[in-house]
Design a protein around this motif. Structure first.
Motif, short mmCIF file in Angstrom:
data_model
loop_
_atom_site.label_atom_id
_atom_site.label_comp_id
_atom_site.label_asym_id
_atom_site.label_seq_id
_atom_site.Cartn_x
_atom_site.Cartn_y
_atom_site.Cartn_z
N PHE A 63 0.85 -1.18 0.00
CA PHE A 63 0.00 0.00 0.00
C PHE A 63 0.89 1.24 0.00
O PHE A 63 1.78 1.35 0.82
N ILE A 64 0.63 2.12 -0.93
CA ILE A 64 1.41 3.33 -1.04
C ILE A 64 0.47 4.52 -0.87
O ILE A 64 -0.50 4.67 -1.60
N SER A 65 0.78 5.33 0.10
CA SER A 65 -0.06 6.49 0.37
C SER A 65 0.16 7.57 -0.68
O SER A 65 1.29 7.85 -1.07
N PRO A 66 -0.93 8.19 -1.12
CA PRO A 66 -0.78 9.30 -2.07
C PRO A 66 -0.29 10.58 -1.39
O PRO A 66 0.02 11.55 -2.05
N LEU A 67 -0.25 10.55 -0.06
CA LEU A 67 0.21 11.72 0.68
C LEU A 67 1.73 11.81 0.64
O LEU A 67 2.42 10.80 0.85
N LYS A 68 2.24 12.98 0.39
CA LYS A 68 3.69 13.15 0.35
C LYS A 68 4.21 13.49 1.74
O LYS A 68 3.53 14.16 2.50
N LYS A 69 5.40 13.02 2.01
CA LYS A 69 6.01 13.30 3.32
C LYS A 69 6.70 14.63 3.33
O LYS A 69 7.17 15.12 2.37
#
Length: 69
Positions: A63-69
């Motif tokens: 799972f890869i979050s679309p939110l950027k760090k």
């Protein structure tokens, strides 16, 4: 992820391994109906059942979050 069909993906992997729905269900410790439901993309499938199938078929999910760090 538009256009991706998880049920079809799992069905193709099951067939490539030479397993029937019943054999896959037995190996995953779930009912045959659950395998059928997953392959038909039913929304009522439990996450732990899906994980069991993916594990038997040696499919890793990330799972890869679309939110950027």
């Amino acid at each position: 992820m538009s256009g991706f069909n998880l049920g079809q993906f799992i069905k193709e992997h099951r067939k490539a391994t030479g397993l029937t729905q019943l054999e896959l269900a037995d190996l995953a410790g779930i009912g045959k109906t659950t395998v059928f439901d997953i392959e038909k993309n039913k929304e009522s499938v439990r996450w732990d059942s899906l994980k069991a199938i993916l594990n038997v078929l040696n499919i890793e999910v990330q799972f890869i979050s679309p939110l950027k760090k």
